[in-house]
Design a protein around this motif. Structure first.
Motif, PDB file in Angstrom:
ATOM      1  N   LEU A  72       0.834  -1.208   0.000  1.00  0.00           N
ATOM      2  CA  LEU A  72       0.000   0.000   0.000  1.00  0.00           C
ATOM      3  C   LEU A  72       0.867   1.256   0.000  1.00  0.00           C
ATOM      4  O   LEU A  72       0.528   2.251  -0.640  1.00  0.00           O
ATOM      5  CB  LEU A  72      -0.935  -0.005   1.215  1.00  0.00           C
ATOM      6  N   SER A  73       1.993   1.207   0.706  1.00  0.00           N
ATOM      7  CA  SER A  73       2.883   2.369   0.759  1.00  0.00           C
ATOM      8  C   SER A  73       3.485   2.679  -0.605  1.00  0.00           C
ATOM      9  O   SER A  73       3.934   3.796  -0.861  1.00  0.00           O
ATOM     10  CB  SER A  73       4.008   2.138   1.775  1.00  0.00           C
ATOM     11  N   ARG A  74       3.472   1.681  -1.493  1.00  0.00           N
ATOM     12  CA  ARG A  74       4.020   1.853  -2.837  1.00  0.00           C
ATOM     13  C   ARG A  74       2.925   2.049  -3.880  1.00  0.00           C
ATOM     14  O   ARG A  74       3.181   2.063  -5.082  1.00  0.00           O
ATOM     15  CB  ARG A  74       4.865   0.632  -3.200  1.00  0.00           C
ATOM     16  N   GLY A  75       1.684   2.181  -3.392  1.00  0.00           N
ATOM     17  CA  GLY A  75       0.562   2.385  -4.306  1.00  0.00           C
ATOM     18  C   GLY A  75       0.069   1.123  -4.976  1.00  0.00           C
ATOM     19  O   GLY A  75      -0.689   1.184  -5.949  1.00  0.00           O
ATOM     20  N   ASP A  76       0.479  -0.040  -4.472  1.00  0.00           N
ATOM     21  CA  ASP A  76       0.064  -1.321  -5.058  1.00  0.00           C
ATOM     22  C   ASP A  76      -1.105  -1.918  -4.286  1.00  0.00           C
ATOM     23  O   ASP A  76      -0.992  -2.983  -3.675  1.00  0.00           O
ATOM     24  CB  ASP A  76       1.237  -2.312  -5.068  1.00  0.00           C
ATOM     25  N   ALA A  77      -2.243  -1.248  -4.307  1.00  0.00           N
ATOM     26  CA  ALA A  77      -3.399  -1.691  -3.531  1.00  0.00           C
ATOM     27  C   ALA A  77      -4.036  -2.961  -4.085  1.00  0.00           C
ATOM     28  O   ALA A  77      -4.793  -3.634  -3.380  1.00  0.00           O
ATOM     29  CB  ALA A  77      -4.439  -0.575  -3.477  1.00  0.00           C
ATOM     30  N   THR A  78      -3.744  -3.306  -5.325  1.00  0.00           N
ATOM     31  CA  THR A  78      -4.381  -4.482  -5.929  1.00  0.00           C
ATOM     32  C   THR A  78      -3.603  -5.774  -5.697  1.00  0.00           C
ATOM     33  O   THR A  78      -4.040  -6.841  -6.118  1.00  0.00           O
ATOM     34  CB  THR A  78      -4.540  -4.285  -7.451  1.00  0.00           C
ATOM     35  N   ARG A  79      -2.460  -5.708  -5.042  1.00  0.00           N
ATOM     36  CA  ARG A  79      -1.669  -6.922  -4.803  1.00  0.00           C
ATOM     37  C   ARG A  79      -2.285  -7.716  -3.649  1.00  0.00           C
ATOM     38  O   ARG A  79      -2.092  -7.381  -2.486  1.00  0.00           O
ATOM     39  CB  ARG A  79      -0.208  -6.568  -4.531  1.00  0.00           C
ATOM     40  N   ASP A  80      -2.996  -8.780  -3.984  1.00  0.00           N
ATOM     41  CA  ASP A  80      -3.703  -9.553  -2.964  1.00  0.00           C
ATOM     42  C   ASP A  80      -3.571 -11.063  -3.129  1.00  0.00           C
ATOM     43  O   ASP A  80      -4.250 -11.825  -2.447  1.00  0.00           O
ATOM     44  CB  ASP A  80      -5.184  -9.166  -2.960  1.00  0.00           C
ATOM     45  N   VAL A  81      -2.698 -11.526  -4.022  1.00  0.00           N
ATOM     46  CA  VAL A  81      -2.541 -12.966  -4.232  1.00  0.00           C
ATOM     47  C   VAL A  81      -1.392 -13.493  -3.379  1.00  0.00           C
ATOM     48  O   VAL A  81      -0.288 -12.945  -3.385  1.00  0.00           O
ATOM     49  CB  VAL A  81      -2.275 -13.292  -5.719  1.00  0.00           C
ATOM     50  N   CYS A  82      -1.679 -14.545  -2.639  1.00  0.00           N
ATOM     51  CA  CYS A  82      -0.685 -15.186  -1.784  1.00  0.00           C
ATOM     52  C   CYS A  82      -0.440 -16.602  -2.303  1.00  0.00           C
ATOM     53  O   CYS A  82      -1.350 -17.435  -2.314  1.00  0.00           O
ATOM     54  CB  CYS A  82      -1.184 -15.233  -0.337  1.00  0.00           C
ATOM     55  N   LEU A  83       0.784 -16.866  -2.764  1.00  0.00           N
ATOM     56  CA  LEU A  83       1.148 -18.199  -3.218  1.00  0.00           C
ATOM     57  C   LEU A  83       1.579 -19.039  -2.026  1.00  0.00           C
ATOM     58  O   LEU A  83       2.405 -18.597  -1.222  1.00  0.00           O
ATOM     59  CB  LEU A  83       2.293 -18.113  -4.233  1.00  0.00           C
ATOM     60  N   VAL A 150      13.618 -19.131  -5.600  1.00  0.00           N
ATOM     61  CA  VAL A 150      12.208 -18.871  -5.312  1.00  0.00           C
ATOM     62  C   VAL A 150      12.030 -17.415  -4.881  1.00  0.00           C
ATOM     63  O   VAL A 150      11.162 -16.696  -5.388  1.00  0.00           O
ATOM     64  CB  VAL A 150      11.678 -19.816  -4.210  1.00  0.00           C
ATOM     65  N   CYS A 151      12.875 -16.974  -3.958  1.00  0.00           N
ATOM     66  CA  CYS A 151      12.796 -15.598  -3.461  1.00  0.00           C
ATOM     67  C   CYS A 151      13.034 -14.597  -4.584  1.00  0.00           C
ATOM     68  O   CYS A 151      12.313 -13.592  -4.698  1.00  0.00           O
ATOM     69  CB  CYS A 151      13.818 -15.376  -2.346  1.00  0.00           C
ATOM     70  N   ALA A 152      14.031 -14.858  -5.409  1.00  0.00           N
ATOM     71  CA  ALA A 152      14.377 -13.932  -6.492  1.00  0.00           C
ATOM     72  C   ALA A 152      13.236 -13.814  -7.501  1.00  0.00           C
ATOM     73  O   ALA A 152      12.917 -12.706  -7.962  1.00  0.00           O
ATOM     74  CB  ALA A 152      15.656 -14.395  -7.177  1.00  0.00           C
ATOM     75  N   LEU A 153      12.605 -14.922  -7.856  1.00  0.00           N
ATOM     76  CA  LEU A 153      11.505 -14.898  -8.822  1.00  0.00           C
ATOM     77  C   LEU A 153      10.326 -14.076  -8.307  1.00  0.00           C
ATOM     78  O   LEU A 153       9.722 -13.292  -9.047  1.00  0.00           O
ATOM     79  CB  LEU A 153      11.044 -16.324  -9.140  1.00  0.00           C
ATOM     80  N   VAL A 154      10.011 -14.249  -7.033  1.00  0.00           N
ATOM     81  CA  VAL A 154       8.888 -13.511  -6.441  1.00  0.00           C
ATOM     82  C   VAL A 154       9.222 -12.022  -6.358  1.00  0.00           C
ATOM     83  O   VAL A 154       8.393 -11.163  -6.670  1.00  0.00           O
ATOM     84  CB  VAL A 154       8.537 -14.081  -5.050  1.00  0.00           C
ATOM     85  N   HIS A 155      10.444 -11.703  -5.977  1.00  0.00           N
ATOM     86  CA  HIS A 155      10.862 -10.304  -5.906  1.00  0.00           C
ATOM     87  C   HIS A 155      10.821  -9.633  -7.280  1.00  0.00           C
ATOM     88  O   HIS A 155      10.400  -8.476  -7.404  1.00  0.00           O
ATOM     89  CB  HIS A 155      12.268 -10.196  -5.319  1.00  0.00           C
ATOM     90  N   GLU A 156      11.251 -10.352  -8.300  1.00  0.00           N
ATOM     91  CA  GLU A 156      11.236  -9.804  -9.655  1.00  0.00           C
ATOM     92  C   GLU A 156       9.826  -9.454 -10.110  1.00  0.00           C
ATOM     93  O   GLU A 156       9.630  -8.521 -10.901  1.00  0.00           O
ATOM     94  CB  GLU A 156      11.857 -10.802 -10.633  1.00  0.00           C
ATOM     95  N   ALA A 157       8.844 -10.177  -9.582  1.00  0.00           N
ATOM     96  CA  ALA A 157       7.447  -9.912  -9.931  1.00  0.00           C
ATOM     97  C   ALA A 157       6.811  -8.876  -9.016  1.00  0.00           C
ATOM     98  O   ALA A 157       5.617  -8.590  -9.137  1.00  0.00           O
ATOM     99  CB  ALA A 157       6.651 -11.218  -9.888  1.00  0.00           C
ATOM    100  N   GLY A 158       7.592  -8.329  -8.088  1.00  0.00           N
ATOM    101  CA  GLY A 158       7.071  -7.301  -7.199  1.00  0.00           C
ATOM    102  C   GLY A 158       6.481  -7.808  -5.902  1.00  0.00           C
ATOM    103  O   GLY A 158       5.919  -7.038  -5.120  1.00  0.00           O
ATOM    104  N   GLY A 159       6.594  -9.118  -5.663  1.00  0.00           N
ATOM    105  CA  GLY A 159       6.049  -9.690  -4.439  1.00  0.00           C
ATOM    106  C   GLY A 159       7.058  -9.740  -3.303  1.00  0.00           C
ATOM    107  O   GLY A 159       8.231  -9.422  -3.487  1.00  0.00           O
ATOM    108  N   GLN A 160       6.584 -10.144  -2.146  1.00  0.00           N
ATOM    109  CA  GLN A 160       7.422 -10.306  -0.966  1.00  0.00           C
ATOM    110  C   GLN A 160       7.486 -11.787  -0.603  1.00  0.00           C
ATOM    111  O   GLN A 160       6.660 -12.585  -1.062  1.00  0.00           O
ATOM    112  CB  GLN A 160       6.844  -9.510   0.211  1.00  0.00           C
ATOM    113  N   VAL A 161       8.460 -12.137   0.220  1.00  0.00           N
ATOM    114  CA  VAL A 161       8.654 -13.538   0.608  1.00  0.00           C
ATOM    115  C   VAL A 161       8.478 -13.673   2.122  1.00  0.00           C
ATOM    116  O   VAL A 161       9.177 -13.028   2.896  1.00  0.00           O
ATOM    117  CB  VAL A 161      10.055 -14.044   0.210  1.00  0.00           C
TER     118      VAL A 161
END
Length: 205
Positions: A72-83, A150-161
């Motif tokens: 949210l602090s980065r304006g990504d309010a639509t990020r809601d998918v948890c793998l 795994v961590c690098a792939l998720v980070h590249e897509a803008g996600g957190q681990v």
């Protein structure tokens, strides 16, 4: 006691300490908590550690809310998918659902993260990917050899681990989540260090 000695101690962990506890009576607690925070930072490789008297499931929820606040602090309010791999700790999916996230699961037959499936899911949800929750080692007893990837792939897509700390005792002295790419964890200190389960006291078990 004098009025001065009745002032709450300035240590951040005592921000909610009862105002009538004399600071002189809390110095030892403050030192113990400060030491534990520093030690856990050293063990995990994370920059900071927050102590709270909660169960692991509540720690998961707090960690996921921190991830959500980050987006949210980065304006990504639509990020809601948890793998969540099926080999992750059983409470992960429930915590993600409570945090308002859409859970997407999957795993390889041997309990490890299926990298082909992971890449496909990241591609399918790239704009909405919030976080991946992995347990390391997994509940199948597997140390993911590709955890850094795994961590690098998720980070590249803008996600957190999120690395579930339920099995931290198996990592002690061998690896640090904060070093191989994890962003947040909860630690089950009752398992790893025999600290009383459920907490109590002024903010820590």
């Amino acid at each position: 006691n004098s009025a001065a000695s009745m002032e709450p101690i300035s240590y951040p962990g005592f921000a909610n300490l009862h105002p009538f506890v004399p600071a002189s009576d809390a110095v030892g607690y403050a030192q113990l908590i400060d030491d534990l925070e520093r030690w856990l930072s050293a063990v995990t490789g994370y920059d900071r550690v927050s102590l709270q008297p909660n169960a692991g499931s509540q720690g998961e929820f707090a960690g996921l809310m921190a991830v959500r606040s980050y987006h949210l602090s980065r304006g990504d309010a639509t990020r809601d998918v948890c793998l969540i791999p099926a080999s992750a700790h059983g409470t992960n999916a429930a915590s993600a659902a409570m945090a308002g996230m859409k859970v997407v699961a999957g795993t390889a037959p041997d309990g490890s993260v299926d990298m082909t499936d992971l890449r496909a899911k990241i591609a399918a949800h790239a704009d909405r990917l919030s976080v991946i929750m992995v347990t390391y080692p997994s509940t199948h007893g597997v140390f993911e050899e590709q955890i850094t990837e795994v961590c690098a792939l998720v980070h590249e897509a803008g996600g957190q681990v999120y690395v579930d700390g339920a099995n931290l005792n198996a990592q002690m002295g061998l690896s640090q989540p904060g070093k191989f790419g994890a962003d947040v964890s909860h630690l089950n200190l009752h398992k790893t260090f025999a600290i009383p389960h459920g907490g109590g006291g002024p903010g820590v078990g």
